[in-house]
Design a protein around this motif. Sequence first.
Motif, PDB file in Angstrom:
ATOM      1  N   ALA A  10      -6.313 -69.141  56.522  1.00 24.65           N
ATOM      2  CA  ALA A  10      -6.892 -68.966  57.854  1.00 24.65           C
ATOM      3  C   ALA A  10      -8.380 -68.685  57.847  1.00 24.65           C
ATOM      4  O   ALA A  10      -9.074 -69.009  58.803  1.00 24.65           O
ATOM      5  N   HIS A  11      -8.902 -68.096  56.769  1.00 21.77           N
ATOM      6  CA  HIS A  11     -10.308 -67.709  56.742  1.00 21.77           C
ATOM      7  C   HIS A  11     -11.160 -68.591  55.825  1.00 21.77           C
ATOM      8  O   HIS A  11     -12.325 -68.301  55.618  1.00 21.77           O
ATOM      9  N   VAL A  13     -13.588 -71.340  54.425  1.00 26.00           N
ATOM     10  CA  VAL A  13     -14.753 -72.025  54.976  1.00 26.00           C
ATOM     11  C   VAL A  13     -15.149 -73.113  53.988  1.00 26.00           C
ATOM     12  O   VAL A  13     -15.437 -72.834  52.834  1.00 26.00           O
ATOM     13  N   GLU A  33     -14.197 -67.506  51.757  1.00 23.45           N
ATOM     14  CA  GLU A  33     -13.540 -67.043  52.969  1.00 23.45           C
ATOM     15  C   GLU A  33     -14.538 -66.239  53.779  1.00 23.45           C
ATOM     16  O   GLU A  33     -15.368 -65.524  53.219  1.00 23.45           O
ATOM     17  N   ALA A  34     -14.478 -66.394  55.083  1.00 29.18           N
ATOM     18  CA  ALA A  34     -15.380 -65.675  55.985  1.00 29.18           C
ATOM     19  C   ALA A  34     -14.546 -64.866  56.962  1.00 29.18           C
ATOM     20  O   ALA A  34     -13.483 -65.309  57.408  1.00 29.18           O
ATOM     21  N   TYR A  35     -15.046 -63.682  57.292  1.00 29.58           N
ATOM     22  CA  TYR A  35     -14.320 -62.761  58.161  1.00 29.58           C
ATOM     23  C   TYR A  35     -15.223 -62.308  59.301  1.00 29.58           C
ATOM     24  O   TYR A  35     -16.424 -62.155  59.131  1.00 29.58           O
ATOM     25  N   ALA A  36     -14.630 -62.072  60.453  1.00 29.42           N
ATOM     26  CA  ALA A  36     -15.389 -61.627  61.624  1.00 29.42           C
ATOM     27  C   ALA A  36     -15.816 -60.172  61.486  1.00 29.42           C
ATOM     28  O   ALA A  36     -16.853 -59.763  61.994  1.00 29.42           O
ATOM     29  N   THR A  41     -18.741 -62.771  53.849  1.00 31.46           N
ATOM     30  CA  THR A  41     -18.438 -63.864  52.943  1.00 31.46           C
ATOM     31  C   THR A  41     -17.819 -63.327  51.665  1.00 31.46           C
ATOM     32  O   THR A  41     -18.315 -62.365  51.086  1.00 31.46           O
ATOM     33  N   THR A  44     -12.730 -65.945  46.903  1.00 30.61           N
ATOM     34  CA  THR A  44     -11.350 -65.515  46.728  1.00 30.61           C
ATOM     35  C   THR A  44     -10.633 -66.449  45.763  1.00 30.61           C
ATOM     36  O   THR A  44     -10.710 -67.665  45.894  1.00 30.61           O
ATOM     37  N   HIS A  61     -16.866 -59.816  47.471  1.00 31.87           N
ATOM     38  CA  HIS A  61     -17.724 -60.077  48.623  1.00 31.87           C
ATOM     39  C   HIS A  61     -19.135 -60.357  48.130  1.00 31.87           C
ATOM     40  O   HIS A  61     -19.643 -59.686  47.243  1.00 31.87           O
TER      41      HIS A  61
END
Length: 120
Positions: A10-11, A13, A33-36, A41, A44, A61
């Motif tokens: 889901a995350h 990019v 992966e990117a998270y709100a 960033t 993973t 990260h």
Amino acid sequence: EYQPPVLTLAHAVLFSNVGFDVSRCGELLVCCEAYASGPPTAVTVRSMRARDLGTVLFQIHIPNVAILTSLQFTPSSRHVLLGYGRATNRAAQFQWPAGAPPSAPPPAASAGIPARASDG
């Protein structure tokens, strides 16, 4: 015949087709992966083995990096090489913890990947 997906990231990019990589042994997937919320960033490494498909094996990260332009396992799958930024010549290399070959059972999900960065 339609078959539903067995794994959804889901995350993830992807800025290009080199934004992820599967190890030669086929057991590992590395992606950005990117998270709100939280650090935006992360690199993973996830399992591709049937018994623990999608499990996060390692995650680190990357501060102050908006774009990871490429991710690639080395031929031994013991390292991940990454390129980041649009106009930079910087690269970082991540290494599996000592004594943890990719075919070994995964260490705790909280284990970090020691980073070594160099200006290139």
